[in-house]
Design a protein around this motif. Structure first.
Motif, PDB file in Angstrom:
ATOM      1  N   LEU A 278       0.821  -1.202   0.000  1.00 53.67           N
ATOM      2  CA  LEU A 278       0.000   0.000   0.000  1.00 53.67           C
ATOM      3  C   LEU A 278       0.861   1.261   0.000  1.00 53.67           C
ATOM      4  CD1 LEU A 278      -2.942  -0.887   2.443  1.00 53.67           C
ATOM      5  CD2 LEU A 278      -2.707  -1.309  -0.008  1.00 53.67           C
ATOM      6  N   GLU A 279       2.003   1.221   0.704  1.00 57.16           N
ATOM      7  CA  GLU A 279       2.900   2.375   0.694  1.00 57.16           C
ATOM      8  C   GLU A 279       3.446   2.622  -0.707  1.00 57.16           C
ATOM      9  OE1 GLU A 279       3.545   4.708   2.503  1.00 57.16           O
ATOM     10  OE2 GLU A 279       2.912   4.152   4.491  1.00 57.16           O
ATOM     11  N   THR A 280       3.842   1.543  -1.388  1.00 56.88           N
ATOM     12  CA  THR A 280       4.377   1.678  -2.735  1.00 56.88           C
ATOM     13  C   THR A 280       3.312   2.224  -3.678  1.00 56.88           C
ATOM     14  OG1 THR A 280       5.915  -0.157  -2.362  1.00 56.88           O
ATOM     15  CG2 THR A 280       5.446   0.443  -4.644  1.00 56.88           C
ATOM     16  N   GLU A 281       2.070   1.747  -3.519  1.00 58.85           N
ATOM     17  CA  GLU A 281       0.980   2.239  -4.357  1.00 58.85           C
ATOM     18  C   GLU A 281       0.750   3.732  -4.122  1.00 58.85           C
ATOM     19  OE1 GLU A 281      -3.297   0.526  -5.793  1.00 58.85           O
ATOM     20  OE2 GLU A 281      -2.983   0.586  -3.621  1.00 58.85           O
ATOM     21  N   ALA A 282       0.822   4.168  -2.852  1.00 60.26           N
ATOM     22  CA  ALA A 282       0.626   5.584  -2.543  1.00 60.26           C
ATOM     23  C   ALA A 282       1.780   6.421  -3.086  1.00 60.26           C
ATOM     24  CB  ALA A 282       0.479   5.777  -1.035  1.00 60.26           C
ATOM     25  N   ASP A 283       2.998   5.901  -3.015  1.00 61.04           N
ATOM     26  CA  ASP A 283       4.138   6.618  -3.589  1.00 61.04           C
ATOM     27  C   ASP A 283       3.953   6.805  -5.094  1.00 61.04           C
ATOM     28  OD1 ASP A 283       5.438   6.857  -1.184  1.00 61.04           O
ATOM     29  OD2 ASP A 283       6.821   5.190  -1.524  1.00 61.04           O
ATOM     30  N   THR A 284       3.586   5.719  -5.771  1.00 62.14           N
ATOM     31  CA  THR A 284       3.433   5.756  -7.226  1.00 62.14           C
ATOM     32  C   THR A 284       2.339   6.730  -7.636  1.00 62.14           C
ATOM     33  OG1 THR A 284       4.138   3.439  -7.380  1.00 62.14           O
ATOM     34  CG2 THR A 284       2.971   4.367  -9.278  1.00 62.14           C
ATOM     35  N   LYS A 285       1.172   6.638  -6.968  1.00 57.82           N
ATOM     36  CA  LYS A 285       0.070   7.544  -7.270  1.00 57.82           C
ATOM     37  C   LYS A 285       0.472   8.986  -6.969  1.00 57.82           C
ATOM     38  CE  LYS A 285      -4.244   9.174  -7.638  1.00 57.82           C
ATOM     39  NZ  LYS A 285      -4.924   9.375  -8.920  1.00 57.82           N
ATOM     40  N   GLY A 286       1.154   9.203  -5.842  1.00 59.38           N
ATOM     41  CA  GLY A 286       1.576  10.555  -5.468  1.00 59.38           C
ATOM     42  C   GLY A 286       2.523  11.150  -6.492  1.00 59.38           C
ATOM     43  N   MET A 287       3.458  10.349  -6.986  1.00 64.09           N
ATOM     44  CA  MET A 287       4.392  10.841  -8.008  1.00 64.09           C
ATOM     45  C   MET A 287       3.670  11.147  -9.309  1.00 64.09           C
ATOM     46  SD  MET A 287       7.801   8.536  -7.338  1.00 64.09           S
ATOM     47  CE  MET A 287       8.505   8.424  -5.684  1.00 64.09           C
ATOM     48  N   ASP A 288       2.675  10.331  -9.651  1.00 67.60           N
ATOM     49  CA  ASP A 288       1.873  10.610 -10.849  1.00 67.60           C
ATOM     50  C   ASP A 288       1.149  11.953 -10.718  1.00 67.60           C
ATOM     51  OD1 ASP A 288       2.649   8.268 -12.031  1.00 67.60           O
ATOM     52  OD2 ASP A 288       0.837   7.151 -11.496  1.00 67.60           O
ATOM     53  N   VAL A 289       0.659  12.239  -9.501  1.00 65.96           N
ATOM     54  CA  VAL A 289      -0.030  13.501  -9.252  1.00 65.96           C
ATOM     55  C   VAL A 289       0.916  14.677  -9.472  1.00 65.96           C
ATOM     56  CG1 VAL A 289      -1.011  14.961  -7.427  1.00 65.96           C
ATOM     57  CG2 VAL A 289      -1.814  12.611  -7.711  1.00 65.96           C
ATOM     58  N   LEU A 290       2.119  14.587  -8.877  1.00 64.02           N
ATOM     59  CA  LEU A 290       3.084  15.671  -9.054  1.00 64.02           C
ATOM     60  C   LEU A 290       3.479  15.827 -10.516  1.00 64.02           C
ATOM     61  CD1 LEU A 290       3.147  15.761  -5.983  1.00 64.02           C
ATOM     62  CD2 LEU A 290       5.651  15.806  -6.090  1.00 64.02           C
ATOM     63  N   GLN A 291       3.697  14.691 -11.192  1.00 64.23           N
ATOM     64  CA  GLN A 291       4.077  14.728 -12.605  1.00 64.23           C
ATOM     65  C   GLN A 291       2.993  15.410 -13.441  1.00 64.23           C
ATOM     66  OE1 GLN A 291       7.037  13.016 -14.397  1.00 64.23           O
ATOM     67  NE2 GLN A 291       6.266  14.681 -15.641  1.00 64.23           N
ATOM     68  N   SER A 292       1.723  15.057 -13.205  1.00 67.05           N
ATOM     69  CA  SER A 292       0.624  15.629 -14.003  1.00 67.05           C
ATOM     70  C   SER A 292       0.421  17.107 -13.725  1.00 67.05           C
ATOM     71  CB  SER A 292      -0.675  14.864 -13.724  1.00 67.05           C
ATOM     72  OG  SER A 292      -1.099  15.060 -12.385  1.00 67.05           O
ATOM     73  N   ASN A 293       0.864  17.569 -12.538  1.00 68.26           N
ATOM     74  CA  ASN A 293       0.757  18.993 -12.208  1.00 68.26           C
ATOM     75  C   ASN A 293       2.027  19.776 -12.569  1.00 68.26           C
ATOM     76  OD1 ASN A 293      -1.794  19.826 -10.311  1.00 68.26           O
ATOM     77  ND2 ASN A 293      -1.296  17.658 -10.063  1.00 68.26           N
ATOM     78  N   GLY A 294       3.011  19.091 -13.145  1.00 68.07           N
ATOM     79  CA  GLY A 294       4.257  19.752 -13.511  1.00 68.07           C
ATOM     80  C   GLY A 294       5.114  20.142 -12.328  1.00 68.07           C
ATOM     81  N   ILE A 295       4.952  19.426 -11.198  1.00 69.17           N
ATOM     82  CA  ILE A 295       5.709  19.725  -9.979  1.00 69.17           C
ATOM     83  C   ILE A 295       6.919  18.790  -9.905  1.00 69.17           C
ATOM     84  CG2 ILE A 295       5.634  19.786  -7.454  1.00 69.17           C
ATOM     85  CD1 ILE A 295       2.603  20.245  -7.690  1.00 69.17           C
ATOM     86  N   ARG A 296       8.051  19.318  -9.523  1.00 70.04           N
ATOM     87  CA  ARG A 296       9.285  18.534  -9.484  1.00 70.04           C
ATOM     88  C   ARG A 296       9.166  17.359  -8.519  1.00 70.04           C
ATOM     89  NH1 ARG A 296      13.079  21.222  -7.057  1.00 70.04           N
ATOM     90  NH2 ARG A 296      14.833  20.046  -7.916  1.00 70.04           N
ATOM     91  N   LEU A 297       9.501  16.171  -9.023  1.00 73.45           N
ATOM     92  CA  LEU A 297       9.457  14.964  -8.199  1.00 73.45           C
ATOM     93  C   LEU A 297      10.570  14.932  -7.160  1.00 73.45           C
ATOM     94  CD1 LEU A 297       8.629  12.287 -10.931  1.00 73.45           C
ATOM     95  CD2 LEU A 297       7.096  13.231  -9.210  1.00 73.45           C
ATOM     96  N   GLN A 298      11.489  15.866  -7.255  1.00 74.56           N
ATOM     97  CA  GLN A 298      12.532  15.969  -6.240  1.00 74.56           C
ATOM     98  C   GLN A 298      11.918  16.147  -4.856  1.00 74.56           C
ATOM     99  OE1 GLN A 298      15.815  15.591  -6.678  1.00 74.56           O
ATOM    100  NE2 GLN A 298      16.227  15.904  -4.485  1.00 74.56           N
ATOM    101  N   GLY A 299      10.675  16.626  -4.817  1.00 74.09           N
ATOM    102  CA  GLY A 299       9.981  16.795  -3.545  1.00 74.09           C
ATOM    103  C   GLY A 299       9.871  15.493  -2.774  1.00 74.09           C
ATOM    104  N   PHE A 300       9.652  14.366  -3.482  1.00 81.52           N
ATOM    105  CA  PHE A 300       9.575  13.072  -2.804  1.00 81.52           C
ATOM    106  C   PHE A 300      10.940  12.672  -2.240  1.00 81.52           C
ATOM    107  CE2 PHE A 300       5.359  12.279  -4.484  1.00 81.52           C
ATOM    108  CZ  PHE A 300       4.810  11.439  -3.526  1.00 81.52           C
ATOM    109  N   VAL A 301      12.003  12.908  -3.003  1.00 85.09           N
ATOM    110  CA  VAL A 301      13.350  12.592  -2.524  1.00 85.09           C
ATOM    111  C   VAL A 301      13.652  13.400  -1.271  1.00 85.09           C
ATOM    112  CG1 VAL A 301      15.807  12.661  -3.081  1.00 85.09           C
ATOM    113  CG2 VAL A 301      14.139  12.013  -4.843  1.00 85.09           C
ATOM    114  N   ASP A 302      13.337  14.700  -1.313  1.00 84.93           N
ATOM    115  CA  ASP A 302      13.609  15.562  -0.159  1.00 84.93           C
ATOM    116  C   ASP A 302      12.752  15.170   1.045  1.00 84.93           C
ATOM    117  OD1 ASP A 302      15.373  16.937  -1.762  1.00 84.93           O
ATOM    118  OD2 ASP A 302      13.958  18.541  -2.261  1.00 84.93           O
ATOM    119  N   LEU A 303      11.492  14.769   0.805  1.00 88.44           N
ATOM    120  CA  LEU A 303      10.612  14.358   1.900  1.00 88.44           C
ATOM    121  C   LEU A 303      11.146  13.105   2.578  1.00 88.44           C
ATOM    122  CD1 LEU A 303       7.936  14.516   3.510  1.00 88.44           C
ATOM    123  CD2 LEU A 303       6.884  13.128   1.696  1.00 88.44           C
ATOM    124  N   PHE A 304      11.552  12.117   1.785  1.00 90.85           N
ATOM    125  CA  PHE A 304      12.070  10.881   2.366  1.00 90.85           C
ATOM    126  C   PHE A 304      13.386  11.130   3.096  1.00 90.85           C
ATOM    127  CE2 PHE A 304       9.756   8.351  -1.155  1.00 90.85           C
ATOM    128  CZ  PHE A 304       8.580   8.458  -0.438  1.00 90.85           C
TER     129      PHE A 304
END
Length: 362
Positions: A278-304
């Motif tokens: 479930l965590e992996t699914e939420a990560d994947t969906k969350g990254m798709d959301v950022l990608q579709s909004n044109g937001i840098r995925l570096q945010g996930f790296v920095d959050l982790f």
């Protein structure tokens, strides 16, 4: 005689109504008075009526999809009347009480088998059942339940109303690709923490906001939590943790009972963790959301990386599970970041972030 006194359950409320059942040629009519005293009629078509077999002389019938309506009748004349009224439709098969005609050894064997099946169903089938029920649980009931849980839980915290308003402005500037009403609350706690409830409520601790340096980190946190809401991860986890209660409520066809049980256990349920899947699914969906909004995925790296610095190798946001390890998720995010394209400037998001950052660093 085609009129019978019955007890009627509408499937939504846990209360029962005294009612009159009338056997019409092609349907059943149920008349009762609702809590306001108004006379109400319900029509059951014959093909949708299901008979419950039981050991007693209480006749039970169900109708409709989950949560089903139910009527109970104690009148011993009902089976004969049904046979006369609907000769082409058998409402009763061989009665389960016929088992008592068997010898003692056979009865003991049947009883043992039944107990074994019940035990296996409880320990192995219930987790699957919880997931299946969560998938079919009415969205309106999920939102209502989540709101009740939120009201019970939020009393234990001090809400920062001004920061909550600012964070909701930030949230509205992102398209999370979900139909759930997302509502974010900021509480004045120092922990680097956040959690999501069923139906759309997300609670963010001020401590994690204070440690964030970019709008992309905050967007990643919210996208991950919204993904848990979108995929009903919280609901599935809660159903699994309260499997026994869920099992009984389903047997009683009491959807309101499920909501009440979950609401009453709100604070304990906030500490549930998610599985690796479930965590992996939420990560994947969350990254798709950022990608579709044109937001840098570096945010996930920095959050982790932030979580790793706060909690060591294991991420411990209460509803960002201890599995998988933050190190694994960090490496996976870094790989995806390398291939990102289509990053766009979002001035509105930056404006709201600057307001939040300014409030946090006063």
């Amino acid at each position: 005689m085609y009129n019978f006194s019955v007890r009627y359950h509408d499937g939504r409320l846990s209360i029962a109504h005294d009612a009159t059942l009338t056997l019409m040629p092609d349907h059943w009519l149920i008349h009762y008075r609702d809590p306001s005293g108004e006379l109400t009629s319900v029509r059951w078509t014959l093909p949708g009526i299901v008979t419950d077999e039981n050991f007693s002389h209480l006749f039970i019938f169900r109708f409709g999809e989950f949560p089903q309506q139910t009527i109970e009748c104690k009148d011993g004349n009902l089976p004969e009347s049904l046979k006369k009224r609907y000769p082409e439709r058998p409402f009763f098969k061989r009665r389960v009480t016929d088992i008592f005609k068997l010898n003692n050894t056979t009865i003991a064997g049947v009883a043992f088998t039944v107990l074994m099946l019940i035990g296996l169903g409880y320990w192995f089938g219930l987790p699957w059942l919880a997931g299946a029920v969560a998938a079919r649980f009415p969205t309106s009931a999920e939102i209502k339940m989540g709101d009740t849980m939120y009201e019970n839980m939020i009393r234990a915290y001090e809400v920062d109303d001004q920061l909550t308003a600012k964070l909701n402005d930030f949230t509205k500037a992102i398209d999370f690709k979900t139909n759930y009403p997302i509502r974010v609350t900021v509480v004045t706690e120092n922990d680097a923490n956040a959690f999501a409830l069923p139906g759309g409520n997300i609670v963010v601790f001020e401590g994690i906001l204070r440690k964030m340096k970019t709008k992309e980190e905050l967007a990643a946190l919210l996208a991950h939590e919204v993904s848990h809401v979108h995929y009903r991860h919280s609901l599935r986890n809660i159903f699994r943790s309260l499997g026994g209660y869920l099992f009984l409520s389903l047997l009683l066809n009491d959807i309101n009972g499920i909501v009440t049980i979950l609401a009453d256990n709100s604070n304990a349920l906030a500490n549930l963790t998610y599985s690796r899947e479930l965590e992996t699914e939420a990560d994947t969906k969350g990254m798709d959301v950022l990608q579709s909004n044109g937001i840098r995925l570096q945010g996930f790296v920095d959050l982790f990386a932030l979580l790793q610095s706060e909690h060591g190798d294991v991420g411990s946001l209460k509803l960002l599970s201890t599995h998988p390890l933050t190190e694994e998720r960090l490496r996976a995010a870094e790989m995806i970041v390398r291939g990102q394209k289509g990053v766009v400037a979002n001035r509105e998001l930056e404006k709201y972030w600057q307001v939040i950052a300014a409030a946090e660093h006063k």
